[in-house]
Structure formats: structure tokens, C-alpha cells
Design a protein around this motif. Structure first.
Motif, PDB file in Angstrom:
ATOM      1  N   SER A  96       0.835  -1.199   0.000  1.00  0.00           N
ATOM      2  CA  SER A  96       0.000   0.000   0.000  1.00  0.00           C
ATOM      3  C   SER A  96       0.868   1.247   0.000  1.00  0.00           C
ATOM      4  N   ALA A  97       2.093   1.133   0.553  1.00  0.00           N
ATOM      5  CA  ALA A  97       3.052   2.241   0.560  1.00  0.00           C
ATOM      6  C   ALA A  97       4.425   1.704   0.930  1.00  0.00           C
ATOM      7  N   ALA A 127       5.485   0.926 -10.159  1.00  0.00           N
ATOM      8  CA  ALA A 127       5.577   2.386 -10.261  1.00  0.00           C
ATOM      9  C   ALA A 127       4.475   3.105  -9.495  1.00  0.00           C
ATOM     10  N   GLY A 128       3.325   2.483  -9.359  1.00  0.00           N
ATOM     11  CA  GLY A 128       2.201   3.131  -8.711  1.00  0.00           C
ATOM     12  C   GLY A 128       2.166   3.031  -7.199  1.00  0.00           C
ATOM     13  N   ILE A 129       3.117   2.335  -6.615  1.00  0.00           N
ATOM     14  CA  ILE A 129       3.133   2.208  -5.152  1.00  0.00           C
ATOM     15  C   ILE A 129       3.559   3.551  -4.552  1.00  0.00           C
ATOM     16  N   PRO A 130       2.755   4.123  -3.665  1.00  0.00           N
ATOM     17  CA  PRO A 130       3.123   5.401  -3.040  1.00  0.00           C
ATOM     18  C   PRO A 130       4.401   5.274  -2.209  1.00  0.00           C
ATOM     19  N   VAL A 131       5.170   6.348  -2.181  1.00  0.00           N
ATOM     20  CA  VAL A 131       6.421   6.367  -1.429  1.00  0.00           C
ATOM     21  C   VAL A 131       6.404   7.527  -0.434  1.00  0.00           C
ATOM     22  N   LEU A 168       4.393   9.723  12.301  1.00  0.00           N
ATOM     23  CA  LEU A 168       4.580   8.567  11.429  1.00  0.00           C
ATOM     24  C   LEU A 168       3.239   7.966  11.035  1.00  0.00           C
ATOM     25  N   VAL A 169       2.424   7.662  12.025  1.00  0.00           N
ATOM     26  CA  VAL A 169       1.128   7.027  11.770  1.00  0.00           C
ATOM     27  C   VAL A 169       0.222   7.954  10.965  1.00  0.00           C
ATOM     28  N   ARG A 170       0.178   9.220  11.310  1.00  0.00           N
ATOM     29  CA  ARG A 170      -0.653  10.191  10.596  1.00  0.00           C
ATOM     30  C   ARG A 170      -0.239  10.283   9.119  1.00  0.00           C
ATOM     31  N   THR A 171       1.058  10.321   8.864  1.00  0.00           N
ATOM     32  CA  THR A 171       1.550  10.417   7.489  1.00  0.00           C
ATOM     33  C   THR A 171       1.189   9.169   6.694  1.00  0.00           C
ATOM     34  N   VAL A 172       1.409   8.009   7.268  1.00  0.00           N
ATOM     35  CA  VAL A 172       1.085   6.758   6.568  1.00  0.00           C
ATOM     36  C   VAL A 172      -0.410   6.689   6.280  1.00  0.00           C
ATOM     37  N   ARG A 173      -1.224   6.967   7.273  1.00  0.00           N
ATOM     38  CA  ARG A 173      -2.678   6.916   7.046  1.00  0.00           C
ATOM     39  C   ARG A 173      -3.113   7.892   5.968  1.00  0.00           C
ATOM     40  N   SER A 174      -2.533   9.068   5.963  1.00  0.00           N
ATOM     41  CA  SER A 174      -2.888  10.080   4.967  1.00  0.00           C
ATOM     42  C   SER A 174      -2.545   9.606   3.555  1.00  0.00           C
ATOM     43  N   VAL A 175      -1.363   9.055   3.367  1.00  0.00           N
ATOM     44  CA  VAL A 175      -0.941   8.592   2.045  1.00  0.00           C
ATOM     45  C   VAL A 175      -1.791   7.402   1.594  1.00  0.00           C
ATOM     46  N   VAL A 176      -2.025   6.470   2.483  1.00  0.00           N
ATOM     47  CA  VAL A 176      -2.833   5.291   2.137  1.00  0.00           C
ATOM     48  C   VAL A 176      -4.264   5.712   1.811  1.00  0.00           C
ATOM     49  N   ALA A 177      -4.829   6.597   2.580  1.00  0.00           N
ATOM     50  CA  ALA A 177      -6.203   7.069   2.339  1.00  0.00           C
ATOM     51  C   ALA A 177      -6.297   7.820   1.018  1.00  0.00           C
ATOM     52  N   ALA A 178      -5.284   8.625   0.703  1.00  0.00           N
ATOM     53  CA  ALA A 178      -5.295   9.390  -0.551  1.00  0.00           C
ATOM     54  C   ALA A 178      -5.290   8.464  -1.760  1.00  0.00           C
TER      55      ALA A 178
END
Length: 121
Positions: A48-49, A75-79, A105-115
């Protein structure tokens, strides 16, 4: 299921990040450098990231990103760049400068995964 790949050459950091994310319910795998991360990402695993340090031996974060962008299967995996040294320009979905706390850390990961999971209007 949200599967994450944590890539960092410093074992203590890699394991601490993985532990925090695992406690939050994420499935976490780790890699010690860009080369190992590339192997894991191109094997039949879906992430997922990817949380990516930039400064690593063998294959650093910049080299990993070049190879990742060139491979349409990954290529489409978020980084999320997780690094003490963050350049002005970096192709990433988010940047988390070291040092950081568990909440960031958790907030950033959740934000990227949710986006990435949000439907495009």
C-alpha cells in the motif's frame, strides 16, 4: 489489509518504525536497502506504501525511485520519504524528516494510504 514496506539501513530505526506501524494494525515488512526493497516489491507482493530512507549503501533511495518509476508493475506504489537529509525536490507522496514521533509517522502513513484509496471524482 494495508501492507507496508519499511526500507532503512539502520536496523534500530527500521525495527522501531515497523513496530509502531504493526501496533497500529498495519502489515509491515522491512528491507535493509534499496536493492532488497526492489526485490521484495517486484516479487508477487503488493504494498500500500513504501517508507523509504534516502541514504543507504548498495542502492540508495534515489536509485530505488529511479528503478521503481521505470517498472510499471511497482511504479504506482506510493512512497513516503523518511530521511534525515531531505532535498528540496524529491518525487514522493510524502516526506517525513527524521527525527519524527510515532504520531507523525502514523498520521503520514494513514494520509498517504487514504489518498491512494480515495476514488477519483
Amino acid at each position: 489489509m494495508v501492507r507496508l514496506l519499511v526500507v532503512d539501513d539502520e536496523e534500530d530505526i527500521r525495527e522501531a518504525v515497523a513496530e509502531v506501524l504493526h501496533r497500529e494494525g498495519f502489515v509491515v515488512e522491512t528491507a535493509r536497502d534499496g536493492e532488497q526493497a526492489l526485490e521484495k516489491a517486484t516479487a508477487a507482493r503488493v504494498y500500500s506504501a513504501i517508507l523509504l530512507d534516502l541514504m543507504m549503501p548498495r542502492m540508495d533511495g534515489w536509485q530505488f525511485r529511479e528503478r521503481q518509476r521505470a517498472d510499471p508493475t511497482i511504479a504506482g506504489i506510493p512512497v513516503i520519504i523518511v530521511s534525515a537529509t531531505v532535498p528540496d525536490r524529491i518525487d514522493a507522496d510524502a516526506v517525513l524528516p527524521k527525527p519524527f514521533d510515532a504520531e507523525d509517522l502514523v498520521r503520514t502513513v494513514r494520509s498517504v494510504v487514504a489518498a491512494r484509496a480515495a476514488p477519483v471524482a
